[in-house]
Enzyme design. Structure first.
Site, PDB file in Angstrom:
ATOM      1  N   LYS A  52     123.060  60.574  65.897  1.00 47.94           N
ATOM      2  CA  LYS A  52     121.872  59.780  65.525  1.00 47.94           C
ATOM      3  C   LYS A  52     121.142  60.467  64.364  1.00 47.94           C
ATOM      4  O   LYS A  52     120.747  59.826  63.389  1.00 47.94           O
ATOM      5  CB  LYS A  52     120.934  59.622  66.731  1.00 47.94           C
ATOM      6  CG  LYS A  52     121.482  58.675  67.782  1.00 47.94           C
ATOM      7  CD  LYS A  52     120.709  58.745  69.093  1.00 47.94           C
ATOM      8  CE  LYS A  52     121.425  57.940  70.172  1.00 47.94           C
ATOM      9  NZ  LYS A  52     120.817  58.063  71.499  1.00 47.94           N
ATOM     10  N   GLN A  96     116.508  61.331  74.831  1.00 53.70           N
ATOM     11  CA  GLN A  96     117.907  61.151  75.218  1.00 53.70           C
ATOM     12  C   GLN A  96     118.074  61.241  76.731  1.00 53.70           C
ATOM     13  O   GLN A  96     117.583  62.179  77.362  1.00 53.70           O
ATOM     14  CB  GLN A  96     118.773  62.221  74.510  1.00 53.70           C
ATOM     15  CG  GLN A  96     120.262  62.073  74.743  1.00 53.70           C
ATOM     16  CD  GLN A  96     120.852  60.812  74.114  1.00 53.70           C
ATOM     17  OE1 GLN A  96     120.476  60.420  73.007  1.00 53.70           O
ATOM     18  NE2 GLN A  96     121.773  60.163  74.814  1.00 53.70           N
ATOM     19  N   ASP A 119     114.330  52.659  71.139  1.00 55.11           N
ATOM     20  CA  ASP A 119     115.450  52.463  72.064  1.00 55.11           C
ATOM     21  C   ASP A 119     115.294  51.139  72.817  1.00 55.11           C
ATOM     22  O   ASP A 119     116.232  50.662  73.448  1.00 55.11           O
ATOM     23  CB  ASP A 119     115.509  53.614  73.087  1.00 55.11           C
ATOM     24  CG  ASP A 119     116.599  54.630  72.765  1.00 55.11           C
ATOM     25  OD1 ASP A 119     117.526  54.283  72.015  1.00 55.11           O
ATOM     26  OD2 ASP A 119     116.508  55.764  73.275  1.00 55.11           O
TER      27      ASP A 119
END
Ligand code: NDP
Length: 293
Positions: A52, A96, A119
């Protein structure tokens, strides 16, 4: 059979994002900025976060990685999140997953300002998605929609069978495919580990989205000839064949299923690459104030 080529589509969309990021820099004097928080050093998480960050740099975003060891407390994490929520130079914040067992992922997700939740996991974004309102769509389902769009696949009227009902993939995917939009307008069946006659259910799918987390789970006898196959699974196995020391497998038995499908995503080289694109697009949209002002 035709390949839904995540490498080709993701590179094309990333080139478009890079142009938009350059315009944003020229007009605002700063780059779109994504912050990632990583707790611990789980091998898979390390790889995903590194990818990412690397992709942010590639398209001209700023990226910052904040690391904690597994002893970090929930309160410490929430404090850091609150600080970032108020930082006007941060457009997107992701934490994460998975997190250590002593940290409640729901609390962490809700601590993130939904306007920076690129997200798309925050209940406000999920709720707005249900109502077809502007929102950050979870990155993996968003990436899948972008893939279907790129190949101009008209999904209207199709029966989409989603296998797996997680909050980050299966459930939002089922909502998105049922929405009155394209891609979408499908009749959707959402299946999971308690589904009876799973094989018969999956056999009805014109589109099958496999998000289970079990190597080669979907076999050819479960697939209607001509179906479109979206394989979300990333199953890592130790291997001496690769430089990295592990090999990735999907949830679909590609060798068996590809010949009878109309379109199929490979693993690797499919949905995983598109997930990053979904995240980048959400971050850019946040920077530009396109979803929330
Ligand atoms: P979860 O473990 O959260 O969910 C798995 C789902 O599969 C659950 O709903 C579970 O049912 C269902 N399931 C498990 N066993 C069966 C079975 N025998 N029959 C039917 N359904 C079953 O996984 P995620 O959604 O987070 O991830 C799924 C896969 O996708 C993983 O391999 C993951 O690594 C990968 N992934 C890939 C991404 C990408 O970018 N390509 C992004 C995110 C995930 P139940 O709810 O009943 O337990």
């Amino acid at each position: 059979m035709q390949l839904l080529d995540g490498k080709f589509v993701s590179e094309k969309i990333k080139a478009e994002i890079a142009l938009e990021a350059a315009d944003f820099l020229a007009s605002s004097g700063r780059k779109p900025h994504l912050v990632a928080i990583l707790v611990g050093n789980d091998g898979g998480s390390e790889t995903y976060v590194a990818s990412k960050m690397k992709n942010c740099e590639k398209v001209g975003f700023k990226s910052s990685l904040i690391r904690y060891n597994t002893e970090v407390t929930e309160a410490e994490l929430i404090n850091k999140i609150s600080e970032i929520n108020f930082d006007s130079e941060v457009d997107g914040l992701i934490v994460q997953l998975p997190l250590p067992a002593h940290i409640d992922p729901e609390k962490i997700t809700e601590a993130i300002n939904y306007k920076k939740d690129v997200d798309g996991f925050h209940p406000i974004n999920l709720g707005r998605m249900m109502r077809n309102l502007p929102c950050f769509i979870p990155a993996t389902p968003y990436g899948i929609l972008l893939m279907l769009e790129a190949y101009q696949i008209n999904t209207s009227g199709m029966h989409c069978v989603v296998v797996g009902r997680s909050n980050i993939v299966g459930s939002p995917m089922s909502v998105l495919m049922a929405r009155n939009s394209n891609p979408g307008n499908c009749t959707v069946t959402l299946t999971h580990s308690r589904t009876q006659n799973l094989k018969e259910m999956v056999l009805q799918g014109d589109i099958i989205v496999a998000a289970i987390g079990k190597k080669n789970f979907i076999t050819a006898d479960m697939v209607k000839p001509g179906a479109i196959i979206i394989d979300v699974g990333i199953n890592r196995e130790v291997s001496t064949e690769t430089k990295s020391g592990y090999k990735l497998y999907g949830d679909v038995d590609f060798e068996q299923v590809a010949p009878i499908s109309s379109w199929i995503t490979p693993v690797p080289g499919g949905v995983g690459l598109m997930t990053i694109v979904g995240l980048l697009k959400n971050t850019l949209a946040s920077a530009k104030g396109e979803i929330y002002s």
